[in-house]
Design a protein around this motif. Structure first.
Motif, PDB file in Angstrom:
ATOM      1  N   GLN A   1      30.021 -80.555  18.094  1.00 10.05           N
ATOM      2  CA  GLN A   1      30.025 -79.915  19.748  1.00 10.05           C
ATOM      3  C   GLN A   1      29.853 -78.472  19.716  1.00 10.05           C
ATOM      4  OE1 GLN A   1      33.240 -81.790  21.345  1.00 10.05           O
ATOM      5  NE2 GLN A   1      33.637 -82.874  19.925  1.00 10.05           N
ATOM      6  N   ARG A   2      28.084 -78.158  20.124  1.00  9.05           N
ATOM      7  CA  ARG A   2      27.296 -76.756  19.159  1.00  9.05           C
ATOM      8  C   ARG A   2      27.235 -75.731  20.889  1.00  9.05           C
ATOM      9  NH1 ARG A   2      25.035 -76.508  14.825  1.00  9.05           N
ATOM     10  NH2 ARG A   2      25.176 -73.794  14.907  1.00  9.05           N
ATOM     11  N   ALA A   3      27.887 -76.702  22.008  1.00 11.32           N
ATOM     12  CA  ALA A   3      27.933 -76.294  23.515  1.00 11.32           C
ATOM     13  C   ALA A   3      28.719 -75.087  24.015  1.00 11.32           C
ATOM     14  CB  ALA A   3      27.571 -77.480  24.840  1.00 11.32           C
ATOM     15  N   THR A   4      30.169 -75.777  23.299  1.00  7.44           N
ATOM     16  CA  THR A   4      31.506 -75.051  23.185  1.00  7.44           C
ATOM     17  C   THR A   4      31.909 -74.201  22.284  1.00  7.44           C
ATOM     18  OG1 THR A   4      32.331 -77.125  23.514  1.00  7.44           O
ATOM     19  CG2 THR A   4      31.686 -77.242  24.852  1.00  7.44           C
ATOM     20  N   GLU A   5      30.567 -74.338  21.421  1.00  9.30           N
ATOM     21  CA  GLU A   5      31.900 -73.104  20.033  1.00  9.30           C
ATOM     22  C   GLU A   5      31.261 -71.906  20.895  1.00  9.30           C
ATOM     23  OE1 GLU A   5      29.797 -72.946  15.152  1.00  9.30           O
ATOM     24  OE2 GLU A   5      29.738 -74.526  16.537  1.00  9.30           O
ATOM     25  N   PRO A   6      32.305 -70.905  20.699  1.00  2.00           N
ATOM     26  CA  PRO A   6      32.914 -69.928  21.016  1.00  2.00           C
ATOM     27  C   PRO A   6      31.569 -68.929  20.025  1.00  2.00           C
ATOM     28  CG  PRO A   6      34.839 -70.324  20.649  1.00  2.00           C
ATOM     29  CD  PRO A   6      33.854 -71.433  19.502  1.00  2.00           C
ATOM     30  N   GLN A   7      30.855 -67.712  20.603  1.00  2.00           N
ATOM     31  CA  GLN A   7      30.573 -67.191  19.838  1.00  2.00           C
ATOM     32  C   GLN A   7      30.623 -66.016  18.830  1.00  2.00           C
ATOM     33  OE1 GLN A   7      27.195 -67.021  20.731  1.00  2.00           O
ATOM     34  NE2 GLN A   7      25.696 -65.785  18.887  1.00  2.00           N
ATOM     35  N   PRO A   8      30.167 -67.041  17.409  1.00  2.34           N
ATOM     36  CA  PRO A   8      30.223 -66.287  16.503  1.00  2.34           C
ATOM     37  C   PRO A   8      30.376 -64.156  16.451  1.00  2.34           C
ATOM     38  CG  PRO A   8      28.743 -66.362  15.497  1.00  2.34           C
ATOM     39  CD  PRO A   8      28.734 -67.225  16.474  1.00  2.34           C
ATOM     40  N   HIS A   9      31.516 -63.554  16.153  1.00  2.00           N
ATOM     41  CA  HIS A   9      31.509 -61.908  16.163  1.00  2.00           C
ATOM     42  C   HIS A   9      30.793 -61.224  14.460  1.00  2.00           C
ATOM     43  CE1 HIS A   9      33.082 -61.707  20.115  1.00  2.00           C
ATOM     44  NE2 HIS A   9      33.603 -62.963  19.648  1.00  2.00           N
ATOM     45  N   PRO A  10      29.951 -60.873  14.186  1.00  2.00           N
ATOM     46  CA  PRO A  10      29.412 -60.238  13.018  1.00  2.00           C
ATOM     47  C   PRO A  10      30.534 -59.392  12.624  1.00  2.00           C
ATOM     48  CG  PRO A  10      28.033 -60.404  13.956  1.00  2.00           C
ATOM     49  CD  PRO A  10      28.580 -60.659  14.477  1.00  2.00           C
ATOM     50  N   ARG A  11      30.935 -59.196  11.082  1.00  2.94           N
ATOM     51  CA  ARG A  11      31.876 -58.365  10.221  1.00  2.94           C
ATOM     52  C   ARG A  11      31.802 -57.158  11.714  1.00  2.94           C
ATOM     53  NH1 ARG A  11      33.861 -57.458   5.575  1.00  2.94           N
ATOM     54  NH2 ARG A  11      32.823 -59.340   4.766  1.00  2.94           N
ATOM     55  N   GLU A  12      30.133 -56.054  11.733  1.00  3.02           N
ATOM     56  CA  GLU A  12      30.288 -55.230  11.627  1.00  3.02           C
ATOM     57  C   GLU A  12      30.896 -54.644  13.513  1.00  3.02           C
ATOM     58  OE1 GLU A  12      26.357 -56.845  12.926  1.00  3.02           O
ATOM     59  OE2 GLU A  12      27.903 -57.217  10.846  1.00  3.02           O
ATOM     60  N   LYS A  13      30.572 -55.831  13.957  1.00  7.94           N
ATOM     61  CA  LYS A  13      31.754 -55.466  16.138  1.00  7.94           C
ATOM     62  C   LYS A  13      33.089 -55.388  15.684  1.00  7.94           C
ATOM     63  CE  LYS A  13      28.089 -58.352  18.180  1.00  7.94           C
ATOM     64  NZ  LYS A  13      28.134 -59.468  18.927  1.00  7.94           N
ATOM     65  N   HIS A  14      33.560 -56.043  14.748  1.00  9.91           N
ATOM     66  CA  HIS A  14      35.585 -55.511  14.667  1.00  9.91           C
ATOM     67  C   HIS A  14      35.774 -54.676  13.210  1.00  9.91           C
ATOM     68  CE1 HIS A  14      35.636 -59.411  12.458  1.00  9.91           C
ATOM     69  NE2 HIS A  14      34.849 -59.681  13.310  1.00  9.91           N
ATOM     70  N   GLY A  15      34.569 -54.248  12.366  1.00 10.69           N
ATOM     71  CA  GLY A  15      34.914 -53.498  11.065  1.00 10.69           C
ATOM     72  C   GLY A  15      35.670 -54.831  10.439  1.00 10.69           C
ATOM     73  N   GLY A  16      35.812 -55.560  10.478  1.00  5.48           N
ATOM     74  CA  GLY A  16      36.170 -56.196   9.143  1.00  5.48           C
ATOM     75  C   GLY A  16      38.035 -56.162   8.674  1.00  5.48           C
ATOM     76  N   GLY A  17      37.944 -55.548   9.258  1.00  9.37           N
ATOM     77  CA  GLY A  17      39.852 -55.728   9.323  1.00  9.37           C
ATOM     78  C   GLY A  17      40.777 -56.433   9.485  1.00  9.37           C
ATOM     79  N   SER A  18      41.989 -56.794   9.328  1.00  6.13           N
ATOM     80  CA  SER A  18      42.493 -57.959   9.677  1.00  6.13           C
ATOM     81  C   SER A  18      43.715 -57.593  11.501  1.00  6.13           C
ATOM     82  CB  SER A  18      43.969 -58.538   9.162  1.00  6.13           C
ATOM     83  OG  SER A  18      44.691 -59.073   9.561  1.00  6.13           O
ATOM     84  N   ALA A  19      42.921 -58.869  11.817  1.00  2.08           N
ATOM     85  CA  ALA A  19      43.739 -58.734  13.351  1.00  2.08           C
ATOM     86  C   ALA A  19      45.757 -58.434  12.885  1.00  2.08           C
ATOM     87  CB  ALA A  19      43.825 -59.790  13.555  1.00  2.08           C
ATOM     88  N   LEU A  20      46.037 -58.096  11.766  1.00  6.05           N
ATOM     89  CA  LEU A  20      47.378 -58.780  12.117  1.00  6.05           C
ATOM     90  C   LEU A  20      47.956 -56.785  11.661  1.00  6.05           C
ATOM     91  CD1 LEU A  20      49.795 -60.153  11.203  1.00  6.05           C
ATOM     92  CD2 LEU A  20      49.456 -59.554   9.321  1.00  6.05           C
ATOM     93  N   ARG A  21      47.190 -56.245  12.096  1.00  9.53           N
ATOM     94  CA  ARG A  21      47.293 -54.683  12.191  1.00  9.53           C
ATOM     95  C   ARG A  21      47.694 -53.969  13.435  1.00  9.53           C
ATOM     96  NH1 ARG A  21      41.642 -51.676  11.144  1.00  9.53           N
ATOM     97  NH2 ARG A  21      40.760 -53.433  12.203  1.00  9.53           N
ATOM     98  N   SER A  22      47.626 -54.933  14.575  1.00 12.40           N
ATOM     99  CA  SER A  22      48.411 -54.924  15.525  1.00 12.40           C
ATOM    100  C   SER A  22      49.615 -54.927  15.123  1.00 12.40           C
ATOM    101  CB  SER A  22      47.950 -56.393  16.486  1.00 12.40           C
ATOM    102  OG  SER A  22      48.748 -56.253  17.627  1.00 12.40           O
ATOM    103  N   PRO A  23      50.381 -53.980  16.227  1.00 12.29           N
ATOM    104  CA  PRO A  23      51.827 -54.011  15.868  1.00 12.29           C
ATOM    105  C   PRO A  23      52.706 -55.064  16.704  1.00 12.29           C
ATOM    106  CG  PRO A  23      51.452 -51.674  15.929  1.00 12.29           C
ATOM    107  CD  PRO A  23      49.823 -53.062  16.553  1.00 12.29           C
ATOM    108  N   GLY A  24      51.775 -55.227  18.019  1.00 14.61           N
ATOM    109  CA  GLY A  24      52.569 -56.476  18.600  1.00 14.61           C
ATOM    110  C   GLY A  24      52.407 -57.924  18.175  1.00 14.61           C
TER     111      GLY A  24
END
Length: 412
Positions: free
Chosen positions: A190-213
């Motif tokens: 089901q490709r129509a509802t698949e979220p748009q991917p975000h290339p590495r350069e848009k978020h620096g490649g770091g882990s989301a776990l860096r968030s303290p919350g």
């Protein structure tokens, strides 16, 4: 179905991806308990059974966030299919080794490979977020998905334990693998509802776990997962000691039914005020609900106690998903949701393993001390990290990004 839930499916494709997600998530409740039932049937060793279930959970905890990070960058279809093929191959190896009575190390190697199973819950929630971000419908969507999770936990153990005890020991995990294959390949078609991917350069490649919350949420849910893992294993042993092992599936189904009922009601409600307060209240309620389990002496009372305990689960999980949106950048949403699942998986691993050894040493009733202690730890971690949850701007990688994304949600 109440009208707010019907309104969710006005968008094209929502029914199809939700159905695929339901099918693909059935193994979430079937595989671990199925392995416990299978191994205990074949060997009578609850310690080994719990350790294998823990290995699956730990492996998923280690691999899952990396799979989701790749999904955020490259899309669901490109990543989920090969990851699922690895998990299915490992599951086939585990069933074969168990059937042939292979050495323990082969069981553990295959169990570790099953950990490459993708987090279907995170994938479906990411699709809902792409459709309804910034609207009240997203709360309803998250509530609906929590209900779907609990429906899986109602029917999954019944099917898995029932097949493994009534047909042949490997039947439960085998059907779980079939559900996984069907769900993932249907979803990724089901490709129509698949979220748009975000290339590495848009978020620096770091882990989301860096968030303290997010760190607080993951740590707290590691303790919460210990509750779930221990309750599953101890309940099977508790029923077995009383000569009604198959009844464990019904008792665990009531645990999930309580959560399901609470999730349906919670999704119809609208809340004002800080979500972190509701989250902490939910964690505390889960902890308190474990105390009566220490006092029950028969299966009917246990079923009632677990149903009441389940009432706190879905509201807490729904609120958690809302908090993740506040603490994780949009380009890492799938990974952030998977990290919470990872925390749960680590807890399930610890809980099932420790509970298995306690059961072998002191019996099933003593095993309920494991979830009681785990609940107290979850509350302590939640209180200690509460201040971090009140500062979402820090968790989103910068004050500017936080305000920009909040403005986008307000305008949507």
């Amino acid at each position: 179905m109440p009208s707010p839930y019907r309104a969710l499916f006005a968008e094209p494709g929502t029914k199809a991806f939700s159905a695929a997600g339901f099918l693909g998530r059935m193994p979430l409740s079937m595989m671990g308990i199925g392995v416990v039932t299978m191994v205990s049937q074949l060997t009578g060793r609850y310690g080994l059974a719990g350790a294998l279930s823990a290995t699956i959970a730990l492996s998923a905890a280690a691999i899952g966030p990396r799979i989701s990070r790749l999904v955020d960058r490259h899309g669901q279809r490109r990543v989920l299919r090969p990851a699922t093929l690895v998990a299915l191959t490992a599951a086939a190896g585990l069933l074969l080794a168990a059937y042939l009575g292979g050495p323990d190390w082969t069981l553990f190697v295959c169990a570790a490979g099953i950990g490459s199973v993708p987090s279907l819950g995170a994938m479906i929630r990411a699709r809902w977020a792409a459709l309804y971000r910034g609207t009240p419908q997203l709360h309803t969507a998250y509530s609906f998905e929590s209900v779907v999770d609990e429906v899986c936990f109602i029917f999954g153990p019944i099917i898995s334990i029932g097949l493994s005890t009534a047909w042949f020991p490997e039947a439960g995990p085998l059907l779980a693998a079939c559900f996984l294959a069907a769900g993932v390949f249907w979803l990724t078609s089901q490709r129509a509802t698949e979220p748009q991917p975000h290339p590495r350069e848009k978020h620096g490649g770091g882990s989301a776990l860096r968030s303290p919350g997010l760190q607080v949420l993951v740590a707290t849910f590691a303790a919460t997962g210990t509750i779930f893992g221990a309750v599953d294993v101890v309940t099977v042993a508790f029923a077995d000691e009383r000569g009604h092992k198959a009844a464990a599936s019904l008792v665990l189904a009531l645990y999930a039914a309580g959560s399901c009922a609470a999730g349906v009601v919670f999704g119809l409600m609208r809340f004002a005020g800080a979500p972190e307060r509701r989250w902490l209240l939910g964690v505390s309620a889960m902890a308190v609900s474990m105390i009566p389990l220490l006092l029950v002496g028969n299966l009917p009372l246990l079923a009632v106690a677990l149903f009441v305990a389940g009432l706190a689960i879905a509201p807490t999980m729904i609120t958690t998903m809302s908090l993740i949106e506040e603490h994780v950048p949009r380009a890492q949403l799938t990974e952030g949701m998977t990290w919470v699942s990872t925390g749960l998986a680590v807890g399930v691993a610890l809980g099932s393993s420790v509970a298995g050894w306690v059961i072998d040493a002191a019996g099933a009733r003593a095993g309920y001390g494991v979830p009681a202690v785990s609940g107290a730890v979850a509350v302590a971690v939640g209180f200690l990290g509460y201040r971090r949850l009140r500062r979402p701007a820090v968790g989103r990688g910068g004050v500017v990004e936080h305000h920009v994304e909040r403005e986008e949600r307000n305008l949507a």
